[in-house]
Each structure stands twice: as C-alpha cells, then as structure tokens.
Design an enzyme around this catalytic site. Structure first.
Site, PDB file in Angstrom:
ATOM      1  N   GLY A 166      23.328  14.309  -4.252  1.00 46.34           N
ATOM      2  CA  GLY A 166      22.703  13.754  -3.046  1.00 46.34           C
ATOM      3  C   GLY A 166      23.315  14.413  -1.829  1.00 46.34           C
ATOM      4  O   GLY A 166      23.816  15.537  -1.911  1.00 46.34           O
TER       5      GLY A 166
ATOM      6  N   LYS B 211      18.137  19.259   0.240  1.00 50.36           N
ATOM      7  CA  LYS B 211      17.298  19.986   1.214  1.00 50.36           C
ATOM      8  C   LYS B 211      17.441  21.498   1.071  1.00 50.36           C
ATOM      9  O   LYS B 211      16.470  22.229   1.265  1.00 50.36           O
ATOM     10  CB  LYS B 211      17.613  19.541   2.643  1.00 50.36           C
TER      11      LYS B 211
ATOM     12  N   GLU C 251      31.685  17.311   2.830  1.00 46.06           N
ATOM     13  CA  GLU C 251      31.986  16.021   3.456  1.00 46.06           C
ATOM     14  C   GLU C 251      33.015  15.311   2.585  1.00 46.06           C
ATOM     15  O   GLU C 251      33.006  15.429   1.367  1.00 46.06           O
ATOM     16  CB  GLU C 251      30.712  15.180   3.576  1.00 46.06           C
TER      17      GLU C 251
ATOM     18  N   LYS D 175      28.825  10.299  -1.927  1.00 41.21           N
ATOM     19  CA  LYS D 175      30.044  10.700  -2.631  1.00 41.21           C
ATOM     20  C   LYS D 175      31.192   9.943  -1.980  1.00 41.21           C
ATOM     21  O   LYS D 175      30.996   9.291  -0.943  1.00 41.21           O
ATOM     22  CB  LYS D 175      30.262  12.216  -2.550  1.00 41.21           C
TER      23      LYS D 175
ATOM     24  N   GLY E 155      27.091  12.612 -12.845  1.00 42.85           N
ATOM     25  CA  GLY E 155      26.998  11.486 -11.914  1.00 42.85           C
ATOM     26  C   GLY E 155      25.553  11.067 -11.752  1.00 42.85           C
ATOM     27  O   GLY E 155      24.703  11.405 -12.584  1.00 42.85           O
TER      28      GLY E 155
ATOM     29  N   CYS F 225      22.814  18.179   1.952  1.00 39.62           N
ATOM     30  CA  CYS F 225      22.763  19.633   1.728  1.00 39.62           C
ATOM     31  C   CYS F 225      22.017  20.062   0.469  1.00 39.62           C
ATOM     32  O   CYS F 225      20.995  20.740   0.561  1.00 39.62           O
ATOM     33  CB  CYS F 225      24.178  20.190   1.704  1.00 39.62           C
TER      34      CYS F 225
ATOM     35  N   ASN G  84      24.941  27.051  -2.476  1.00 38.52           N
ATOM     36  CA  ASN G  84      24.564  25.648  -2.688  1.00 38.52           C
ATOM     37  C   ASN G  84      23.650  25.496  -3.900  1.00 38.52           C
ATOM     38  O   ASN G  84      23.770  24.535  -4.663  1.00 38.52           O
ATOM     39  CB  ASN G  84      23.903  25.076  -1.426  1.00 38.52           C
TER      40      ASN G  84
HETATM   41  C1  UGA Z   1      28.004  20.788  -0.288  1.00 37.28           C
HETATM   42  C2  UGA Z   1      28.803  22.030  -0.705  1.00 37.28           C
HETATM   43  O1  UGA Z   1      29.718  21.687  -1.741  1.00 37.28           O
HETATM   44  C3  UGA Z   1      29.552  22.622   0.479  1.00 37.28           C
HETATM   45  O2  UGA Z   1      30.203  23.816   0.089  1.00 37.28           O
HETATM   46  C4  UGA Z   1      28.562  22.909   1.597  1.00 37.28           C
HETATM   47  O3  UGA Z   1      29.222  23.377   2.751  1.00 37.28           O
HETATM   48  C5  UGA Z   1      27.798  21.635   1.948  1.00 37.28           C
HETATM   49  O4  UGA Z   1      27.138  21.133   0.780  1.00 37.28           O
HETATM   50  C6  UGA Z   1      26.793  21.978   3.012  1.00 37.28           C
HETATM   51  O5  UGA Z   1      25.872  22.758   2.729  1.00 37.28           O
HETATM   52  O6  UGA Z   1      26.968  21.569   4.164  1.00 37.28           O
HETATM   53  P1  UGA Z   1      28.598  18.220   0.215  1.00 37.28           P
HETATM   54  O7  UGA Z   1      27.133  18.003   0.089  1.00 37.28           O
HETATM   55  O8  UGA Z   1      29.292  17.705   1.412  1.00 37.28           O
HETATM   56  O9  UGA Z   1      28.945  19.797   0.141  1.00 37.28           O
HETATM   57  O10 UGA Z   1      29.346  17.562  -1.034  1.00 37.28           O
HETATM   58  P2  UGA Z   1      29.613  18.017  -2.550  1.00 37.28           P
HETATM   59  O11 UGA Z   1      31.007  17.696  -2.871  1.00 37.28           O
HETATM   60  O12 UGA Z   1      29.183  19.398  -2.814  1.00 37.28           O
HETATM   61  O13 UGA Z   1      28.678  17.000  -3.358  1.00 37.28           O
HETATM   62  C7  UGA Z   1      27.280  17.064  -3.301  1.00 37.28           C
HETATM   63  C8  UGA Z   1      26.674  16.126  -4.315  1.00 37.28           C
HETATM   64  O14 UGA Z   1      26.908  16.576  -5.638  1.00 37.28           O
HETATM   65  C9  UGA Z   1      27.223  14.704  -4.264  1.00 37.28           C
HETATM   66  O15 UGA Z   1      26.180  13.802  -4.484  1.00 37.28           O
HETATM   67  C10 UGA Z   1      28.231  14.669  -5.403  1.00 37.28           C
HETATM   68  O16 UGA Z   1      28.462  13.384  -5.902  1.00 37.28           O
HETATM   69  C11 UGA Z   1      27.524  15.549  -6.407  1.00 37.28           C
HETATM   70  N1  UGA Z   1      28.446  16.181  -7.378  1.00 37.28           N
HETATM   71  C12 UGA Z   1      29.335  17.116  -6.994  1.00 37.28           C
HETATM   72  C13 UGA Z   1      28.349  15.834  -8.731  1.00 37.28           C
HETATM   73  O17 UGA Z   1      27.532  14.969  -9.117  1.00 37.28           O
HETATM   74  N2  UGA Z   1      29.154  16.458  -9.624  1.00 37.28           N
HETATM   75  C14 UGA Z   1      30.048  17.411  -9.263  1.00 37.28           C
HETATM   76  O18 UGA Z   1      30.750  17.953 -10.138  1.00 37.28           O
HETATM   77  C15 UGA Z   1      30.147  17.748  -7.913  1.00 37.28           C
END
Ligand code: UGA
Length: 474
Positions: free
Chosen positions: A291, A297, A187, A354, A287, A294, A242
C-alpha cells in the site's frame, strides 16, 4: 547548451558554483547554496532536514498555509520518527525556514528542489498538476541562473517537458538547468534512509549534476554510491526500482497464499530463497498487499507510460492486479471466518499502510473497513498514529482510544500493521477481552503457539500448519 563553450566542464562548474553561490548582493554571501524546497510532505521535510543539517540555507515552501502555520508553530504535519529532532537545530540556527511565499524564496535560491505530490489520476497516469503549478511560479522566479532539481516521482520525459515549458514561457535556456534527482526514502524510516542512502541518482547535464552532487558530498564521503545519468534514465530508475520492489512483495504474497494451501511456511520459503545471494531476503515479507502513496500509483503509472509507448506492460500490470487480488483474497478469508456479520465486532489493529507512519494512503485497512461496514459489521480500530487520518474517511468506526478498548468484545481481531507495540502485546489479555477468540495476523507477528494456548483460532499469512496428511503436489 552551456554559456561558455570554450571552457572545460570542470572549470565551468567551478565558475558556476562560485557565481551561483555568491550572487547575493543584498547580504553577506553564504558559504553554501541557498536551496528552496517546494513541498512540505513526506519527501520535502526530510530533504529539508538533511540539506539544512549539512549547512545549506534552506527555505521550505508550500501553498498550503495551514501546513506552514502548523510547522512554524512547532508541530509537524506528518508523523515520521526522528524528523522533529533532525529539523530542530537548523530551524533554531535560522538555516531552515518555512514559508508560503513561494516566489520570493524561489527567486533568492540558486537550487530549487521540487518535492510535490504526483498522485494517481483516474486513468492510472501520474497527475502532474502540482508540477505544472510549480512551473508557473518558476517562470516568474527565474531571473538569474538556477538549477531546478526534480525529486518528485515523475514519468519519463517530465524533466524535458518542464524545460520546454519554461522556454515556451520565454525563459532563456541558459538561465536554468533541470536535474532529475529521485528520492528513495521510505516512510517510517525516512530520516535514516536520507542520512544513509544506498545510492544517489542524479540525471542531467554535467554543469548541473556536478553542483547537485556537491550538495550530497557529505553522504558520498560517508560511503553512499552515486550515479550520474541522463534525465530520462534517472526518471526511469525511480519507477523501475519501485516496480521491482513491488514485484518481490507480490511474488512472496502469492507464495504465501500457496503455502496456506500446501501446508508450507512462507517465512522459511523466503529465508531459504534469500540464502541465495542473487535473491537476498529484502522485500520478501508477506503482508496484506503493498500500500502507501508509492507502489500502487507508481506501478500503475509505469504501465501507463509503457502503454503509451506501445509496449505491453504484461508483468507490471500483473503486479498491480495480483496485489488487488491478494487484498480481495484476504477479505474473502475474513468473510469465511465470520460468516454472518450481523452483531459481530471486528477489531482492526493497525490502520497505517506500514509501521512508524501515520500515512493511511492505499492501506489495506481502507479496503477492510469499507468491506466490513458494507456487511454491517461493527468495526473498531486502533493505531498508534493513523487514527486521526482514518477518522476523516470513516467517522463511523469506533477508534480506540486504546488497544484494549478497541479489542473489547471482538469476534475477530485482524492485525494489519506491524507496529512494535503489537509484536509485544499480551496475548492472554487479548484473549480475555474477546467475545470470540479469532486472530487473523496479516503480518505474522504473533506466535501461533502462544495464540493457540490462549484459545485463539490463529490464522497467519502463509504459515498454516499442515492439517491433513501431505499429498504429492504436481
Ligand atoms: C517505497 C520505496 O521502498 C522507497 O524506496 C521509495 O522512495 C518510496 O516508495 C517512494 O516512491 O516514495 P514506502 O512506500 O514509503 O517506500 O514504504 P515501503 O517500506 O517500501 O513499503 C511499501 C509497502 O510494501 C507497504 O505497504 C509495506 O507494508 C509493503 N511491504 C514492504 C511488504 O508487504 N513486504 C515487504 O517485504 C516490504
């Protein structure tokens, strides 16, 4: 089992492509397949956008009539940068349509993509009710050969379950194939991710995977890798990916908390680790805990699957628990900073889980608001996109309307989301607006020196300067 066992698979796929894609007697045959996408959420809409922009005829269907009405009135139900632009041309040309008429669009399509939600149920397992509802429709719609392509994140064995359920409902097994084609977009960067995926995973038998692969040929031609696997392997690749990403975030958040104690800088720790090519720097940004819809869960669901298979999910369970513990540790930190919450105002900057999304699901902001309200603090909040969603959960919070209004008279500012507009905010103005100058920067986006020069007590995430003389740590 294929219908033409004497024909080679390559020839069979060519034949099927021709049969499947040219089976429209009532109108001029389209050159490209007719695709029906079930679900108009964060996965369904970008997928509809890219597949229709490749020239396919796509009907995106949803049972939620208000969502479809909204889209047909020119408004998207979600905020996702670039999505509106992506959808514009295909909608205008008539290749992309939106409808609540699930059955008739399923009937007309040769490929049905399932992109419905699979949220967490109470016991941690994935809730597959939306998938089951789609199966009911599929059972009515399959009268000619179709490929059912499951994009939703589903537990290992779900594709086989869908196949068995359709057969149990009397559908001839030769009339359909199931394909697992998990989605990896994030997202906030969904359009970019959809147009430039690192890899395309397609699980299933050769006749169906060949056809689904051809849907993605424009991306493969541009350099995206692809992997053809079994259904089960494909389903597991999604969960494993994931879980691995969630592990890295959890790991660096634990390191950040340690850095706070020992006077190290987690950003340099991550940079130094990442210089090792085997490790790399991606997903090592500390961070407020992961959250979104994805990682929380999916780690839970993976642990549940493993438990069912009698495999101790020690690591996966620990990741989930560590993430919860990390969020609790931050709440404790807020508590320590404020002491008595009576008559205190806490301003939250960022509500989305995010940046670049309006999605607040499992955002740390929810934990923070619940905690602060329970302690009788006055809570104000600002988010460029997430305020409407949060208002439905916590109407008692004062929302914006601007960042300036939200921080006015604050005793503590907590930065929760890494929006660009927070990275460039004027710290001097912020300081003037506050009653007490305390800044908890959970994304490390404000320069400590600037904050301190403006009178703030600044606390970042794992970037504490050494206060006492360093001691040998054993
Ligand atoms: C995640 C995966 O990255 C995607 O590849 C996947 O398709 C998606 O889940 C899904 O299963 O549908 P998403 O949840 O949209 O994507 O966002 P992310 O960018 O992965 O971030 C997830 C969480 O991790 C956020 O809360 C973000 O702030 C946190 N995060 C991410 C960190 O705290 N540090 C990081 O280095 C990266």
């Amino acid at each position: 089992m294929c219908r033409f066992p004497q024909v080679s698979y390559m020839l069979l796929c060519t034949l099927l492509s021709t049969t499947v894609f040219n089976s429209y007697s009532d109108e001029q045959a389209p050159e490209k397949p007719r695709v029906c996408i079930v679900g108009t959420g964060y996965v369904g809409l970008p997928t509809a956008g890219i597949l229709s922009s490749f020239g396919n005829h796509v009907a995106c269907v949803d049972v939620l009539s208000e969502k479809i009405a909204q889209i047909n009135n020119g408004r998207l139900p979600i905020f996702e940068p670039g999505l509106e632009q992506l959808l514009q041309e295909p909608i205008k040309s008539g290749r992309l349509t939106f409808s609540t008429d699930v059955l008739s669009h399923m009937q007309r399509a040769s490929i049905i993509v399932i992109a419905v939600g699979t949220p967490m149920s109470k016991n941690g397992a994935a809730d597959l009710r939306a998938i089951d509802a789609v199966v009911e429709d599929l059972a009515k719609a399959i009268t000619s050969y179709k490929i059912i392509c499951i994009k939703s994140t589903v537990p290992v064995g779900t594709c086989a379950h869908v196949r068995d359920a359709l057969i149990a409902k009397g559908i001839n097994k030769d009339l359909f194939d199931i394909v697992s084609n998990p989605e990896f977009l994030r997202e906030g960067t969904a359009v970019q991710d959809s147009l430039n995926p690192d890899r395309i995973i397609i699980g299933g038998n050769p006749r169906a995977t060949t056809i689904i692969k051809s849907l993605y040929q424009p991306l493969i031609d541009k350099g995206s890798a692809y992997l053809i696997t079994s259904l089960e392997t494909s389903e597991l690749i999604k969960y494993a990916s994931n879980a691995m990403l969630a592990t890295r975030i959890t790991f660096i958040n634990e390191m950040a908390r340690l850095c706070d104690k020992v006077g190290a800088n987690v950003l340099d720790v991550a940079a130094g680790m990442g210089m090792d090519k085997r490790i790399g720097t991606a997903f090592l940004v500390p961070g407020p805990g992961f959250g979104g819809s994805c990682f929380p869960k999916d780690t839970k669901a993976l642990a549940y699957i493993m438990k069912n298979k009698k495999i101790g999910a020690t690591l996966i369970n620990a990741i989930y628990r560590s993430n919860v513990a990390h969020k609790k540790a931050i709440l404790k930190q807020i508590d320590k900073l404020i002491g008595d919450f009576t008559d205190k105002k806490v301003a939250l900057l960022g509500l989305a889980f995010k940046a670049n999304t309006d999605d607040i699901r499992d955002s740390f902001a929810i934990d923070a608001i619940a905690y602060l309200l329970a302690h009788n603090a006055h809570v104000s909040a600002y988010d460029p996109q997430g305020m409407d969603n949060m208002r439905t959960l916590f109407p008692q919070v004062s929302y914006g309307p601007t960042l300036e209004a939200a921080v006015q008279g604050a005793d503590l500012i907590v930065i929760i989301t890494e929006w660009n507009e927070f990275k460039t905010l004027n710290v001097a103005n912020l300081a003037q607006a506050c009653r007490t100058k305390r800044l908890l920067d959970l994304r490390n986006i404000i320069d400590r020196a600037t904050a301190e020069q403006n009178g703030f007590t600044y606390i970042g995430m794992g970037v504490c300067p050494v206060k006492k003389s360093a001691k040998m740590i054993h």
